[in-house]
Design a protein around this motif. Structure first.
Motif, PDB file in Angstrom:
ATOM      1  N   PRO A  97      38.303  48.776  41.489  1.00 37.06           N
ATOM      2  CA  PRO A  97      37.909  47.645  41.981  1.00 37.06           C
ATOM      3  C   PRO A  97      37.301  46.552  40.968  1.00 37.06           C
ATOM      4  N   ASP A 155      40.532  44.813  39.439  1.00 33.04           N
ATOM      5  CA  ASP A 155      41.041  44.024  40.378  1.00 33.04           C
ATOM      6  C   ASP A 155      40.241  42.729  40.669  1.00 33.04           C
ATOM      7  N   GLU A 156      38.861  42.702  40.488  1.00 35.96           N
ATOM      8  CA  GLU A 156      37.829  41.599  40.549  1.00 35.96           C
ATOM      9  C   GLU A 156      38.091  40.892  39.539  1.00 35.96           C
ATOM     10  N   TYR A 157      38.273  41.567  38.136  1.00 36.16           N
ATOM     11  CA  TYR A 157      38.423  40.599  37.056  1.00 36.16           C
ATOM     12  C   TYR A 157      39.616  39.898  36.990  1.00 36.16           C
ATOM     13  N   LYS A 170      39.651  36.802  39.391  1.00 35.89           N
ATOM     14  CA  LYS A 170      39.187  35.758  38.826  1.00 35.89           C
ATOM     15  C   LYS A 170      39.840  35.266  37.614  1.00 35.89           C
ATOM     16  N   TYR A 209      32.886  41.331  32.613  1.00 35.28           N
ATOM     17  CA  TYR A 209      33.489  42.502  33.013  1.00 35.28           C
ATOM     18  C   TYR A 209      33.405  43.767  31.587  1.00 35.28           C
TER      19      TYR A 209
END
Length: 239
Positions: A142, A145-147, A150, A180
């Motif tokens: 996660p 994935d978030e990084y 964005k 990150y």
């Protein structure tokens, strides 16, 4: 892993390692300092490291067919005949067949015993490592994935307005990267902290098993090479 015998041909010279070199005081210190495992004593990487030969410089060669000395460079043949390879794996066909078969028969149960003892140790290590690795990747996904989500939005904007927004892109990317790596570091530190005692435990258990195996193998190897020193015991092609 390379097989015995291995060598590097470079500018009309043959580079290889002998057991005599590696089992000397200087050789064993060098082996320990460079973390060379016994099954890679005669490998191309070890040869290149010993002689300071860069990868891509010269040609890596190996041959496991000892049925005729002509299969090897003269320097390696002479080293074998002079006992300088004593301590390396038993090459087939150096001894008369009955003697060779006798030593192969003695080697097999030694190898079988080692592998039988190694398997539960390796299975135990893998059983402990796998959930640790799964936990790490589950926590990492996660975050990654978030990084990436964005970063994709930021990249889309960057490529749409490349020239005008170049400075703006780098200004926005830096805090995103900083965020990150700041989140990743404790996760990685936690993983490494859990992994270290597991790995230390595995190697601590493996060492006496390896030491026992190599001690038994050395005694068997000494007998083998002692027979080879006597020309009448050799395969006629190697006399």
């Amino acid at each position: 892993m390379c097989e015995f015998a291995s060598w590097v041909e470079r500018r009309d010279k043959v580079y290889f390692l002998t057991a005599e070199q590696l089992f000397s005081g200087k050789g064993q210190k060098w082996v320990e300092e460079n973390g060379i495992s016994p099954d890679d004593y005669y490998g191309h990487g070890t040869i290149r490291l010993w002689y300071h030969i860069d990868y891509g410089d010269g040609i890596d060669k190996e041959c496991t067919d000892f049925s005729a000395p002509d299969n090897f460079p003269d320097a390696i043949v002479n080293a074998i005949k002079n006992g300088k390879m004593r301590g390396f794996p038993f090459p087939r066909a150096l001894l008369m067949k009955p003697l060779d078969d006798e030593y192969r028969a003695k080697l097999k149960p030694l190898d079988d015993e080692y592998r039988a003892k190694l398997k539960p140790l390796r299975d135990e290590y893998d059983a402990k490592l796998n959930p640790l690795r799964d936990e790490y990747w589950a926590k990492l996904k996660p975050l990654r994935d978030e990084y990436r989500a964005k970063l994709k939005a930021l990249d889309d904007e960057y490529w749409a307005k490349l020239k005008a927004l170049d400075d703006d892109y780098w200004a926005k990317l830096k805090p995103l990267d900083d965020e990150y790596w700041a989140k990743l570091k404790p996760l990685r530190d936690e993983y490494d902290a859990k992994l270290k005692p597991l790995r230390d435990e595995y190697w601590a258990k493996l060492k006496p098993l390896d030491d026992e195996y190599w001690a038994k193998l050395k005694a068997l190897d000494d007998d083998y090479w002692a027979l080879f020193v006597i020309p009448m015991n050799r395969n006629p092609k190697w006399r």
